[in-house]
Design a protein around this motif. Structure first.
Motif, PDB file in Angstrom:
ATOM      1  N   LEU A 163      -7.363   6.945   0.229  1.00 12.69           N
ATOM      2  CA  LEU A 163      -7.637   8.750   1.242  1.00 12.69           C
ATOM      3  C   LEU A 163      -5.946   9.149   1.257  1.00 12.69           C
ATOM      4  O   LEU A 163      -5.505  10.666   0.594  1.00 12.69           O
ATOM      5  CB  LEU A 163      -7.298   8.079   2.532  1.00 12.69           C
ATOM      6  CG  LEU A 163      -9.193   8.624   3.303  1.00 12.69           C
ATOM      7  CD1 LEU A 163      -8.652   8.478   4.475  1.00 12.69           C
ATOM      8  CD2 LEU A 163      -9.739  10.160   3.135  1.00 12.69           C
ATOM      9  N   ALA A 164      -5.065   7.954   0.883  1.00  8.22           N
ATOM     10  CA  ALA A 164      -3.546   8.756   0.170  1.00  8.22           C
ATOM     11  C   ALA A 164      -3.262   9.442  -0.676  1.00  8.22           C
ATOM     12  O   ALA A 164      -2.513   9.864  -1.473  1.00  8.22           O
ATOM     13  CB  ALA A 164      -2.651   7.307   0.958  1.00  8.22           C
ATOM     14  N   MET A 165      -3.936   8.945  -2.094  1.00  6.71           N
ATOM     15  CA  MET A 165      -3.995   9.221  -3.429  1.00  6.71           C
ATOM     16  C   MET A 165      -5.377  10.601  -4.134  1.00  6.71           C
ATOM     17  O   MET A 165      -4.997  10.836  -5.154  1.00  6.71           O
ATOM     18  CB  MET A 165      -4.726   7.960  -3.632  1.00  6.71           C
ATOM     19  CG  MET A 165      -3.747   6.322  -4.437  1.00  6.71           C
ATOM     20  SD  MET A 165      -4.104   5.555  -4.854  1.00  6.71           S
ATOM     21  CE  MET A 165      -4.470   5.887  -6.169  1.00  6.71           C
ATOM     22  N   GLY A 200     -13.910   9.484  10.010  1.00  9.29           N
ATOM     23  CA  GLY A 200     -13.306  11.351  10.438  1.00  9.29           C
ATOM     24  C   GLY A 200     -12.561  12.144   9.456  1.00  9.29           C
ATOM     25  O   GLY A 200     -12.844  13.439   9.057  1.00  9.29           O
ATOM     26  N   LYS A 201     -11.385  11.332   8.558  1.00  8.16           N
ATOM     27  CA  LYS A 201     -11.290  11.946   8.074  1.00  8.16           C
ATOM     28  C   LYS A 201     -11.275  12.499   6.607  1.00  8.16           C
ATOM     29  O   LYS A 201     -11.091  12.841   5.763  1.00  8.16           O
ATOM     30  CB  LYS A 201      -9.848  10.930   7.427  1.00  8.16           C
ATOM     31  CG  LYS A 201      -9.042  11.093   8.765  1.00  8.16           C
ATOM     32  CD  LYS A 201      -7.763   9.498   8.496  1.00  8.16           C
ATOM     33  CE  LYS A 201      -6.487   9.337  10.384  1.00  8.16           C
ATOM     34  NZ  LYS A 201      -5.962   9.133   9.129  1.00  8.16           N
ATOM     35  N   ILE A 202     -12.620  11.888   5.889  1.00  7.74           N
ATOM     36  CA  ILE A 202     -13.103  11.962   5.411  1.00  7.74           C
ATOM     37  C   ILE A 202     -14.427  12.943   4.753  1.00  7.74           C
ATOM     38  O   ILE A 202     -14.263  14.090   4.715  1.00  7.74           O
ATOM     39  CB  ILE A 202     -14.377  11.062   4.781  1.00  7.74           C
ATOM     40  CG1 ILE A 202     -13.145   9.554   4.363  1.00  7.74           C
ATOM     41  CG2 ILE A 202     -15.121  11.267   3.261  1.00  7.74           C
ATOM     42  CD1 ILE A 202     -13.466   8.474   3.899  1.00  7.74           C
ATOM     43  N   ILE A 203     -14.684  13.843   6.568  1.00  4.22           N
ATOM     44  CA  ILE A 203     -15.970  14.331   6.501  1.00  4.22           C
ATOM     45  C   ILE A 203     -15.261  16.558   6.606  1.00  4.22           C
ATOM     46  O   ILE A 203     -13.908  15.977   7.074  1.00  4.22           O
ATOM     47  CB  ILE A 203     -16.547  14.230   8.131  1.00  4.22           C
ATOM     48  CG1 ILE A 203     -17.418  13.178   7.535  1.00  4.22           C
ATOM     49  CG2 ILE A 203     -17.378  14.832   8.411  1.00  4.22           C
ATOM     50  CD1 ILE A 203     -18.360  12.514   9.044  1.00  4.22           C
ATOM     51  N   PRO A 223     -15.008   8.255  -4.254  1.00  2.00           N
ATOM     52  CA  PRO A 223     -16.358   6.602  -3.561  1.00  2.00           C
ATOM     53  C   PRO A 223     -16.266   5.904  -1.947  1.00  2.00           C
ATOM     54  O   PRO A 223     -16.806   5.443  -1.891  1.00  2.00           O
ATOM     55  CB  PRO A 223     -15.187   5.295  -4.540  1.00  2.00           C
ATOM     56  CG  PRO A 223     -13.969   6.311  -4.191  1.00  2.00           C
ATOM     57  CD  PRO A 223     -14.229   7.864  -4.627  1.00  2.00           C
ATOM     58  N   LEU A 224     -15.465   6.855  -1.364  1.00  3.30           N
ATOM     59  CA  LEU A 224     -15.414   6.851   0.552  1.00  3.30           C
ATOM     60  C   LEU A 224     -16.477   6.332   0.932  1.00  3.30           C
ATOM     61  O   LEU A 224     -16.890   5.849   1.917  1.00  3.30           O
ATOM     62  CB  LEU A 224     -14.376   7.233   0.699  1.00  3.30           C
ATOM     63  CG  LEU A 224     -12.546   7.260   0.190  1.00  3.30           C
ATOM     64  CD1 LEU A 224     -11.799   8.214   0.896  1.00  3.30           C
ATOM     65  CD2 LEU A 224     -12.795   5.261   0.210  1.00  3.30           C
ATOM     66  N   LYS A 274       0.672  -1.078  -0.392  1.00  4.84           N
ATOM     67  CA  LYS A 274       0.141  -0.241  -0.042  1.00  4.84           C
ATOM     68  C   LYS A 274       0.526   1.281  -0.053  1.00  4.84           C
ATOM     69  O   LYS A 274       0.122   2.327  -0.390  1.00  4.84           O
ATOM     70  CB  LYS A 274      -0.489   0.212   1.298  1.00  4.84           C
ATOM     71  CG  LYS A 274      -0.489   0.128   2.787  1.00  4.84           C
ATOM     72  CD  LYS A 274      -1.516   0.026   3.003  1.00  4.84           C
ATOM     73  CE  LYS A 274      -1.042   1.052   4.625  1.00  4.84           C
ATOM     74  NZ  LYS A 274      -2.644   0.566   5.844  1.00  4.84           N
ATOM     75  N   LYS A 275       2.154   1.623   0.957  1.00  3.09           N
ATOM     76  CA  LYS A 275       2.415   2.916   0.284  1.00  3.09           C
ATOM     77  C   LYS A 275       3.657   3.257  -0.768  1.00  3.09           C
ATOM     78  O   LYS A 275       4.026   4.025  -0.938  1.00  3.09           O
ATOM     79  CB  LYS A 275       3.345   2.386   1.673  1.00  3.09           C
ATOM     80  CG  LYS A 275       2.628   1.970   2.995  1.00  3.09           C
ATOM     81  CD  LYS A 275       3.150   3.375   3.514  1.00  3.09           C
ATOM     82  CE  LYS A 275       2.135   3.772   5.061  1.00  3.09           C
ATOM     83  NZ  LYS A 275       1.269   4.524   5.450  1.00  3.09           N
ATOM     84  N   THR A 276       3.859   1.546  -1.141  1.00  2.00           N
ATOM     85  CA  THR A 276       4.990   1.991  -2.110  1.00  2.00           C
ATOM     86  C   THR A 276       4.253   1.527  -3.880  1.00  2.00           C
ATOM     87  O   THR A 276       4.525   2.218  -4.163  1.00  2.00           O
ATOM     88  CB  THR A 276       6.367   0.704  -2.661  1.00  2.00           C
ATOM     89  OG1 THR A 276       5.565  -0.908  -2.052  1.00  2.00           O
ATOM     90  CG2 THR A 276       7.206   0.867  -0.888  1.00  2.00           C
ATOM     91  N   GLN A 277       3.414   0.319  -3.733  1.00  2.00           N
ATOM     92  CA  GLN A 277       2.720   0.406  -4.854  1.00  2.00           C
ATOM     93  C   GLN A 277       1.126   0.267  -4.894  1.00  2.00           C
ATOM     94  O   GLN A 277       0.392  -0.875  -4.550  1.00  2.00           O
ATOM     95  CB  GLN A 277       3.260  -0.930  -5.728  1.00  2.00           C
ATOM     96  CG  GLN A 277       4.548  -1.206  -6.046  1.00  2.00           C
ATOM     97  CD  GLN A 277       5.146  -1.936  -6.341  1.00  2.00           C
ATOM     98  OE1 GLN A 277       4.157  -3.112  -7.117  1.00  2.00           O
ATOM     99  NE2 GLN A 277       6.832  -2.443  -6.036  1.00  2.00           N
ATOM    100  N   PRO A 278       0.807   1.881  -4.428  1.00  2.00           N
ATOM    101  CA  PRO A 278      -0.853   1.733  -3.706  1.00  2.00           C
ATOM    102  C   PRO A 278      -1.588   1.093  -5.094  1.00  2.00           C
ATOM    103  O   PRO A 278      -2.734   0.201  -4.464  1.00  2.00           O
ATOM    104  CB  PRO A 278      -1.386   2.883  -4.045  1.00  2.00           C
ATOM    105  CG  PRO A 278      -0.020   4.126  -4.286  1.00  2.00           C
ATOM    106  CD  PRO A 278       1.134   2.460  -4.681  1.00  2.00           C
ATOM    107  N   GLY A 279      -1.348   1.144  -6.667  1.00  2.00           N
ATOM    108  CA  GLY A 279      -2.562   0.951  -7.895  1.00  2.00           C
ATOM    109  C   GLY A 279      -1.915  -0.893  -7.120  1.00  2.00           C
ATOM    110  O   GLY A 279      -3.162  -1.487  -7.963  1.00  2.00           O
ATOM    111  N   LYS A 280      -0.952  -0.815  -7.415  1.00  2.00           N
ATOM    112  CA  LYS A 280      -1.275  -3.045  -7.268  1.00  2.00           C
ATOM    113  C   LYS A 280      -1.260  -3.647  -6.222  1.00  2.00           C
ATOM    114  O   LYS A 280      -2.460  -4.077  -6.109  1.00  2.00           O
ATOM    115  CB  LYS A 280       0.618  -3.410  -7.406  1.00  2.00           C
ATOM    116  CG  LYS A 280       0.703  -4.941  -7.139  1.00  2.00           C
ATOM    117  CD  LYS A 280       2.151  -4.948  -7.315  1.00  2.00           C
ATOM    118  CE  LYS A 280       1.703  -6.527  -8.264  1.00  2.00           C
ATOM    119  NZ  LYS A 280       3.389  -6.895  -8.550  1.00  2.00           N
TER     120      LYS A 280
END
Length: 138
Positions: free
Chosen positions: A87-89, A135-138, A94-95, A24-30
């Protein structure tokens, strides 16, 4: 034989979860591709079927398909990882629906475990993580 198949699917989902955490940190798409692939081994059949379910239809789908609580718990973990990745991207559109389906799936797993008189320490951790991410989305 049915039990062996269920155990095999559960183990595969666990392996995918481990791979997602590493990627998830190095290759989020994968990592997102791995999450999408995980749905092929579930009652959803594939990711498109999961995404096409409305939050209103979601609980009925789970009841009709009788998803195992173990599988539901792993899918919850995968979905929480997906929320973090998105979120990182900066892909937040869609969240809200994804978080709601995650909550519904958690509720389903708790309901099934309660009926079977099974206690899981995982739910408190998952609930806290879901609340934090919401809480991070709102």
């Amino acid at each position: 034989m049915r039990r062996d198949y269920i155990v095999e699917i559960f183990e595969e989902l666990g392996k995918i979860l481990a791979a997602v955490v590493l990627l998830k940190k190095t290759q989020p798409g994968k990592a997102l591709d791995q999450i999408n692939t995980a749905f092929k081994g579930t009652k959803f059949g594939d990711r498109a079927a999961f995404d096409s379910l409305s939050t209103e239809a979601f609980p009925d789908f789970l009841e009709q398909r009788q998803m195992g609580y173990e599988t539901a718990e792993v899918i919850v973990d995968l979905l929480l990882e997906e929320v973090e990745i998105r979120l990182a991207m900066g892909d937040v559109e869609p969240l809200p629906a994804l978080l709601e389906k995650t909550r519904l799936l958690m509720d389903y797993a708790v309901q099934k475990e309660t009926a079977l008189k099974i206690f899981s320490l995982k739910h408190d951790q998952q609930s806290a993580r879901l609340k934090d991410l919401s809480g991070k989305i709102i």
